[in-house]
Motif scaffolding. Structure first.
Motif, short mmCIF file in Angstrom:
data_model
loop_
_atom_site.label_atom_id
_atom_site.label_comp_id
_atom_site.label_asym_id
_atom_site.label_seq_id
_atom_site.Cartn_x
_atom_site.Cartn_y
_atom_site.Cartn_z
N VAL A 175 13.80 7.60 -9.12
CA VAL A 175 14.25 6.29 -8.63
C VAL A 175 13.89 6.12 -7.16
CG1 VAL A 175 16.27 4.85 -8.17
CG2 VAL A 175 16.08 6.08 -10.34
N GLY A 176 14.06 7.18 -6.37
CA GLY A 176 13.73 7.10 -4.95
C GLY A 176 12.25 6.86 -4.72
N ALA A 177 11.40 7.47 -5.55
CA ALA A 177 9.95 7.26 -5.41
C ALA A 177 9.58 5.81 -5.65
CB ALA A 177 9.21 8.17 -6.39
N VAL A 178 10.25 5.18 -6.60
CA VAL A 178 10.00 3.76 -6.85
C VAL A 178 10.57 2.91 -5.73
CG1 VAL A 178 10.49 1.83 -8.42
CG2 VAL A 178 9.94 4.09 -9.35
N LEU A 179 11.76 3.26 -5.27
CA LEU A 179 12.45 2.46 -4.26
C LEU A 179 11.65 2.35 -2.97
CD1 LEU A 179 15.02 0.93 -3.45
CD2 LEU A 179 15.99 3.11 -2.71
N VAL A 180 11.05 3.43 -2.52
CA VAL A 180 10.34 3.39 -1.23
C VAL A 180 9.01 2.66 -1.34
CG1 VAL A 180 11.40 5.50 -0.39
CG2 VAL A 180 9.23 5.64 -1.62
N ASN A 181 8.59 2.30 -2.57
CA ASN A 181 7.30 1.64 -2.74
C ASN A 181 7.40 0.23 -3.31
OD1 ASN A 181 5.11 3.66 -1.97
ND2 ASN A 181 6.35 4.90 -3.36
N ILE A 182 8.62 -0.28 -3.53
CA ILE A 182 8.75 -1.68 -3.94
C ILE A 182 8.72 -2.56 -2.70
CG2 ILE A 182 10.05 -1.10 -6.01
CD1 ILE A 182 12.58 -1.90 -4.62
N GLN A 183 8.36 -3.82 -2.90
CA GLN A 183 8.14 -4.71 -1.77
C GLN A 183 9.39 -5.49 -1.41
OE1 GLN A 183 4.56 -7.06 -2.08
NE2 GLN A 183 3.34 -5.23 -1.75
N PHE A 184 9.64 -5.56 -0.10
CA PHE A 184 10.73 -6.34 0.46
C PHE A 184 10.14 -7.40 1.38
CE2 PHE A 184 12.35 -2.13 -0.48
CZ PHE A 184 13.56 -2.37 -1.10
N THR A 195 6.70 -2.43 2.20
CA THR A 195 7.48 -1.38 1.57
C THR A 195 8.10 -0.45 2.62
OG1 THR A 195 5.60 0.13 1.41
CG2 THR A 195 5.91 -1.43 -0.40
N ILE A 196 9.08 0.32 2.19
CA ILE A 196 9.68 1.31 3.08
C ILE A 196 8.65 2.35 3.50
CG2 ILE A 196 11.44 3.11 3.26
CD1 ILE A 196 13.16 1.48 1.35
N SER A 197 7.83 2.78 2.53
CA SER A 197 6.80 3.77 2.87
C SER A 197 5.80 3.18 3.86
CB SER A 197 6.08 4.24 1.61
OG SER A 197 5.41 3.16 0.97
N GLY A 198 5.52 1.88 3.74
CA GLY A 198 4.61 1.23 4.68
C GLY A 198 5.17 1.19 6.09
N VAL A 199 6.47 0.95 6.21
CA VAL A 199 7.12 0.96 7.53
C VAL A 199 7.01 2.34 8.16
CG1 VAL A 199 9.32 0.70 8.73
CG2 VAL A 199 8.67 -0.95 6.96
N ILE A 200 7.27 3.37 7.36
CA ILE A 200 7.18 4.74 7.89
C ILE A 200 5.75 5.07 8.29
CG2 ILE A 200 7.50 7.18 7.32
CD1 ILE A 200 9.72 6.33 5.41
N ARG A 201 4.79 4.63 7.48
CA ARG A 201 3.38 4.88 7.81
C ARG A 201 3.00 4.22 9.13
NH1 ARG A 201 -0.08 2.50 3.37
NH2 ARG A 201 -1.77 3.25 4.72
N ARG A 202 3.43 2.96 9.31
CA ARG A 202 3.11 2.27 10.57
C ARG A 202 3.79 2.95 11.75
NH1 ARG A 202 4.03 -2.35 7.38
NH2 ARG A 202 6.04 -2.73 8.40
N GLY A 214 2.55 11.48 0.34
CA GLY A 214 3.36 12.43 1.09
C GLY A 214 4.71 11.87 1.47
N ILE A 215 4.75 10.63 1.96
CA ILE A 215 6.02 10.01 2.34
C ILE A 215 6.92 9.85 1.12
CG2 ILE A 215 7.05 7.86 3.16
CD1 ILE A 215 4.58 7.59 5.01
N THR A 216 6.33 9.40 0.01
CA THR A 216 7.10 9.24 -1.22
C THR A 216 7.71 10.56 -1.67
OG1 THR A 216 5.68 7.39 -1.92
CG2 THR A 216 7.00 8.48 -3.62
N ALA A 217 6.91 11.63 -1.61
CA ALA A 217 7.40 12.95 -2.03
C ALA A 217 8.52 13.43 -1.13
CB ALA A 217 6.24 13.95 -2.03
N ILE A 218 8.38 13.23 0.17
CA ILE A 218 9.41 13.70 1.11
C ILE A 218 10.73 12.96 0.89
CG2 ILE A 218 10.07 13.78 3.54
CD1 ILE A 218 7.10 14.30 4.18
#
Length: 391
Positions: A175-184, A195-202, A214-218
């Motif tokens: 569920v967490g892997a999906v959550l960090v990659n859905i669009q807000f 996405t949350i992963s996009g914010v972390i990447r930036r 990598g971000i999704t896995a962490i």
């Protein structure tokens, strides 16, 4: 300024607000926390309060995709006039209100989609067959996929060979892997969603597909570790925390999906009025759903929690995981989807895995399926006839 046009738009907005209230009181307000109530993890009134809050957040943050699909993606060649929009919303809300009064979950997506297509065809619009095929595939596959995934999860959780201190964290990681990659809507650059992963990447100045992985896995591992520690410390409390968290995510997803059914028909009218931005319409729809959840949802929550099967925390978790995943897939595709269909199918699947036929009320299920199919056929027929005569 055309005051007659504004008056008609206000009437359509009030019809949309009523539709949002009915959705909040029915499908989106009842289904997300019904498994948690059935598992005695939360009281009915508190569940209604929380589902209203999270549903409102989902409506504002994720409601644009489904709203656009309902507003302009179901009929080609014509835009619904204000009278047609009012007709669609009144018919859809009326059928939903009947479902609430009788205690049977009428599928909101079926009624509104049928009404929009019926009125649109009556006004000379052309069918959008590609979209219809996409919608039909999601509607038909949802009971089998949602119920099947719930059945598998519920079959595995009680096994001694799959300890809960490991199986539940694995589900949380998924569920967490999906959550960090859905669009807000507020996480992107400018007006685009992110996405949350996009914010972390930036923030870390990272690029490439590998950084997303990598971000999704962490994030998934961190959530799984926290869940493992919680369940290891107190199993009952840990399961309850997971169950309530999943209920909140499903409620958020319900808001993002279902608000489009209430406000989507209004969107084509915004260009004519030229005064109201889409974000304001989404906020209004979210508030209508919130009020509906607080005032009308408890009846349907009790119906779903008690009538379909006697749910424990493990079966409830089994029902909510596929419900969240299917709901987010529907938002991604821009397909109006019924939360009644999603959660009820998952509840049936999880119940069958543990209790077999004895845990399921077959008569209730057959009547519910009949209500789903009948709501689409009835809304389409009434909307088509009314569109030919009145609009």
């Amino acid at each position: 300024m055309d005051f007659a046009l504004i008056a008609l738009f206000v009437a359509a907005a009030l019809a949309s607000l009523f539709m949002a209230w009915v959705i909040g009181a029915g499908s989106s307000g009842a289904t997300p926390f019904a498994p948690a109530v059935g598992a005695n993890a939360i009281a009915t009134m508190r569940a209604a309060f929380l589902v209203g809050i999270f549903g409102f957040a989902g409506a504002v943050i994720q409601g644009g995709s489904i709203s656009e699909a309902v507003g302009s993606g179901l009929i080609g060649g014509v835009s619904l006039p204000i009278a047609g929009v009012i007709l669609v919303l009144v018919l859809g809300a009326g059928l939903m209100a009947i479902g609430i009064l009788t205690g049977y979950p009428i599928a909101t997506a079926f009624t509104v989609t049928g009404a929009v297509i019926g009125v649109g065809l009556a006004l000379g619009g052309t069918p959008v067959w590609v979209k219809y095929q996409q919608i039909a595939a999601v509607w038909v596959l949802t009971p089998f996929v949602g119920g099947g995934v719930a059945f598998v999860i519920a079959s595995l959780l009680p096994r001694e060979t799959v300890p809960e201190r490991y199986s539940i964290p694995i589900l949380v990681a998924l569920v967490g892997a999906v959550l960090v990659n859905i669009q807000f809507s507020f996480l992107g650059v400018g007006t685009t969603p992110g996405t949350i992963s996009g914010v972390i990447r930036r923030g870390l100045a990272m690029e490439g597909v590998g950084s997303v992985t990598g971000i999704t896995a962490i994030v998934s591992l961190v959530l799984a570790g926290l869940t493992w520690f919680d369940i290891r410390h107190d199993r009952a409390s840990g399961l309850r925390h997971v169950l309530l968290s999943l209920g909140a995510l499903v409620a958020f997803s319900a808001g993002g999906s279902q608000v489009g059914l209430a406000v989507g028909p209004l969107l084509p009218l915004l260009d004519e009025v030229g005064m109201v931005p889409t974000s304001v319409v989404l906020v209004g729809g979210g508030l209508g759903m919130l009020i509906g959840s607080w005032t009308g949802a408890p009846r349907m929550i009790k119906s779903l929690a008690q009538d379909y099967s006697s749910l424990g925390p493990r079966r409830s978790i089994s029902a909510l995981v596929p419900s969240f995943l299917i709901a987010q897939l529907a938002v991604l595709l821009g397909v109006p989807v019924s939360f009644n269909e999603i959660v009820v199918s998952a509840i049936i699947g999880s119940g069958a895995a543990v209790g077999g036929r004895a845990a399921i009320d077959a008569r209730k299920i057959l009547m519910t399926v009949g209500a789903w199919a009948g709501s689409f056929a009835l809304s389409f027929s009434l909307a088509y006839l009314a569109g030919m005569i009145l609009v």
